[in-house]
Enzyme design. Structure first.
Site, short mmCIF file in Angstrom:
data_model
loop_
_atom_site.label_atom_id
_atom_site.label_comp_id
_atom_site.label_asym_id
_atom_site.label_seq_id
_atom_site.Cartn_x
_atom_site.Cartn_y
_atom_site.Cartn_z
N ASP A 97 44.50 36.55 33.72
CA ASP A 97 45.49 36.59 34.81
C ASP A 97 46.87 36.78 34.19
O ASP A 97 47.33 35.94 33.40
CB ASP A 97 45.43 35.29 35.61
CG ASP A 97 46.12 35.40 36.96
OD1 ASP A 97 46.62 36.49 37.28
OD2 ASP A 97 46.14 34.40 37.69
N ASP A 142 46.78 42.50 38.57
CA ASP A 142 47.14 41.57 37.50
C ASP A 142 46.03 40.62 37.07
O ASP A 142 46.28 39.66 36.35
CB ASP A 142 48.34 40.73 37.94
CG ASP A 142 48.07 39.93 39.22
OD1 ASP A 142 47.05 40.20 39.90
OD2 ASP A 142 48.87 39.03 39.54
N GLU A 143 44.79 40.89 37.46
CA GLU A 143 43.72 39.98 37.03
C GLU A 143 42.39 40.70 36.92
O GLU A 143 42.14 41.72 37.58
CB GLU A 143 43.60 38.78 37.96
CG GLU A 143 43.27 39.12 39.39
CD GLU A 143 43.10 37.88 40.25
OE1 GLU A 143 42.43 36.92 39.82
OE2 GLU A 143 43.65 37.87 41.37
#
Length: 352
Positions: A10, A104-105
């Site tokens: 993350d 973003d992850e």
């Protein structure tokens, strides 16, 4: 057979971090990525701003009251997508099975990888070296444990937990900590006197079943006990794409609503054409000034992705609904998405 090992990566305050990379003079300042209208919300905030009480999804007006000296930046999603591609290309160079679940992850299947913990530390260092961005990594026997572990020690966290360790560490945490237990369910659990994961895990199954139904009650307890066998899927199944707009002031004029809908359709279809995706179900979303939300949809015989096909259907749905009150938010979506194969027959293939 080796024990299963999964990581969740993350990025730390991703949108803000990308903005700071572009403007290094902002480093260490309370930076807030948010829209500019009176009804705009915070997309994300730097950790300096979070310490002042600013959080994601907070009304931007409230954020400005909490942090009047913050640096406010409108979101630039094209720039964030490019930064995401940089990061994920590095991730895929290190790990074969990667499930990207957002800009973003991502989940990474590490089972069978030699020295997986050391490999993840190297990956984290490589991402920072190559992009200037930092991330947090959680590692566990399942996606659920890995996800919660990655959130536990942000920013730049690195936490490895077994299922049993996760149960012990988060026993006193609120139920909403676990993905899949949403705010409404948390509220209902709280009404039963269940306000922690430990209490949920230990609650009588019959009592939960009476309130939530047997199947949902069992799933809630599985999550509270961090029991999860969901696979890491290398293909992300996107079932719908939408665009919506919250107005700066409530709109009553039908012509203005229709013009806005037309612009939203154009933006939506531009994205679908770029992704080479089509869908058969077209829908609209209307939130009125009393905060009631209404949806209408129609399923076509063939998948579409062009404004001249989506627009008339969306427009008819809006006209048939005929908003009885001023409109606060308007949105359009195309669902049941397929990927268009670039061959002469233009056949459609569903990604599983």
């Amino acid at each position: 057979m080796p024990a299963r090992c999964v990581a969740h990566l993350d990025m730390d305050a991703f949108y803000v971090s990308v903005e700071v990379r572009r403007r290094p003079e902002l480093r260490g300042l309370p930076v807030i990525v948010a829209g500019t209208g009176p009804r705009a919300v915070v997309t994300t905030a730097s950790y300096e701003a979070r310490r002042l009480g600013v959080g994601s999804a907070m009304p931007a007006a409230r954020a400005r009251r909490l942090c009047p000296h913050g640096v406010y930046i409108p979101p630039d999603f094209a720039y964030y997508r490019e930064a995401s591609r940089e990061v994920m290309s590095i991730v895929r160079a290190h790990v074969e099975a990667v499930e990207v679940v957002g800009l973003d992850e991502a989940y990474l299947e590490l089972t069978g990888l030699p020295a997986p913990h050391a490999a993840m530390r190297r990956l984290r260092s490589e991402i920072e070296r190559a992009t200037g961005l930092t991330c947090s990594i959680g590692i566990g026997p399942s996606k659920l444990v890995a996800k919660v572990a990655s959130d536990a020690e942000k920013p730049q966290g690195f936490l490895v937990l077994t299922r049993e360790q996760a149960c012990a560490r988060f026993a006193e945490s609120h139920c909403g900590l676990v993905p899949g237990i949403g705010p409404k369910t948390v509220e209902r659990l709280h009404g039963m006197g269940i306000d922690t994961l430990g209490k949920l895990a230990a609650a009588p199954a019959g009592q939960l079943g009476e309130r939530f139904g047997v199947r949902l009650a069992a799933e809630l307890q599985r999550r509270a006990r961090f029991e999860d066998d969901a696979p890491v899927s290398e293909q992300r199944k996107v079932i719908s794409e939408s665009r919506e707009l919250t107005f700066d002031y409530d709109i009553r004029d039908q012509r203005e609503l229709e013009k806005t809908l037309e612009r939203l359709v154009e933006r939506l279809c531009d994205g679908l054409l770029e992704q080479e995706r089509c869908g058969r179900t077209i829908g609209i979303k209307v939130r009125l000034d009393d905060f009631s939300t209404h949806t209408r949809a129609r399923t076509l015989a063939e998948p579409v992705n062009s404004a001249d096909r989506v627009g008339p259907v969306a427009l008819e749905l809006l006209r048939r609904f005929a908003p009885p009150r001023p409109v606060r938010l308007l949105g359009v979506r195309v669902a049941g998405l397929d990927v268009l194969e670039p061959d002469a027959t233009q056949q459609l293939t569903l990604i599983f």
